[in-house]
Design a protein around this motif. Structure first.
Motif, short mmCIF file in Angstrom:
data_model
loop_
_atom_site.label_atom_id
_atom_site.label_comp_id
_atom_site.label_asym_id
_atom_site.label_seq_id
_atom_site.Cartn_x
_atom_site.Cartn_y
_atom_site.Cartn_z
N ARG A 53 0.84 -1.21 0.00
CA ARG A 53 0.00 0.00 0.00
C ARG A 53 0.86 1.25 0.00
N HIS A 54 2.13 1.08 0.40
CA HIS A 54 3.06 2.21 0.42
C HIS A 54 3.94 2.17 -0.83
N ALA A 55 4.04 3.31 -1.49
CA ALA A 55 4.79 3.38 -2.74
C ALA A 55 6.24 2.95 -2.58
N ASP A 56 6.82 3.24 -1.41
CA ASP A 56 8.24 2.90 -1.21
C ASP A 56 8.45 1.44 -0.84
N GLN A 57 7.36 0.66 -0.82
CA GLN A 57 7.49 -0.77 -0.55
C GLN A 57 6.95 -1.63 -1.69
N GLN A 58 6.72 -1.00 -2.83
CA GLN A 58 6.26 -1.73 -4.00
C GLN A 58 7.40 -2.57 -4.58
N ASP A 167 0.54 -8.51 -5.53
CA ASP A 167 -0.91 -8.37 -5.56
C ASP A 167 -1.34 -7.67 -4.26
N LYS A 168 -2.62 -7.58 -4.03
CA LYS A 168 -3.11 -6.85 -2.86
C LYS A 168 -2.75 -7.50 -1.53
N THR A 169 -2.36 -8.79 -1.59
CA THR A 169 -1.99 -9.49 -0.35
C THR A 169 -0.48 -9.61 -0.21
N ASN A 170 0.24 -8.80 -0.99
CA ASN A 170 1.71 -8.77 -0.95
C ASN A 170 2.36 -10.08 -1.38
#
Length: 230
Positions: A53-58, A167-170
């Protein structure tokens, strides 16, 4: 469905759910579980210790599998002029600009697997964001699908380039070949993908990065890999 159930139960007996496998053994076992009448896809599923959800953890990128995916992808290139000609010469399946965008909008046309677009065409492609985004088809510079080097992009995709993204669940889901591949080729492909994911670790990620690494075939059960080996 009964036959499918029996086949799955037989495959399940080959897998120790309480065990984490090293790569070589995992590949050997997964090939044995792939007993369907078609050539099953072998998939890698990687749960990461990040918060997408955080851009710096994509976590997102693409790699060319040394032995391909076992499937030839259909490539749509959105470009004009010389770049459109370059795409055609490189072997793109579909090439166009406004006409292709209109075809997708009006005909709900999705007879392609990957879209490559030149940067000057992204304003046009962006109109389809709501349609392409949920399908994972939106071109992106990080995956090499927004580029003026159209020839290279098409060649790499045809050679077996795969994109990986959270995905949405990392979790990252990625095809790494077919059950018909020999063990060495599957192992090589898996190592390339895992190496890319490890190198893509965000600076902002804290704690254990590789939480869970699972290998599955299309119709078979999953087995857990020893994540500390990557």
């Amino acid at each position: 469905m009964a036959k499918l159930g029996k086949r799955y139960e037989a495959a399940l007996k080959l897998v120790d759910k309480n065990k984490s496998y090293d790569l070589e053994e995992a590949v050997s076992v997964i090939k044995k579980t792939a007993s369907a009448k078609f050539d099953e896809t072998i998939e890698l599923h990687v749960k990461l210790g990040v918060d997408g959800r955080h851009a710096d953890q994509q976590v997102r990128g693409a790699v060319v599998l040394p032995h391909g995916t076992g499937k030839t992808k259909r490539v749509l290139v959105v470009a004009k002029g010389e770049k459109a000609l370059e795409a055609e010469k490189a072997g793109a399946d579909f090439v166009g600009a406004d006409d292709m965008i209109k075809k997708i909008q009006t005909e709900n046309w999705f007879e392609f697997d990957v879209i490559v677009a030149t940067p000057d065409m992204m304003g046009l492609v962006g109109r389809l964001g709501r349609v392409l985004g949920p399908k994972g088809l939106m071109p992106n510079p990080k995956s090499g699908t927004v580029t003026f080097d159209v020839e290279k992009a098409v060649n790499e995709i045809k050679a077996g380039k795969v994109e990986y993204r959270l995905d949405k669940t990392n979790i990252i889901h990625c095809s790494v070949g077919k059950a018909s591949f020999d063990e060495e080729k599957l192992s090589d492909n898996i190592k390339i993908v895992m190496d890319a994911i490890v190198k893509a670790r965000p600076v902002a990620a804290k704690g254990t990065y590789l939480r869970n690494v699972t290998l599955t075939s299309t119709m078979g059960p999953g087995l857990k890999l020893i994540s500390t080996k990557f």
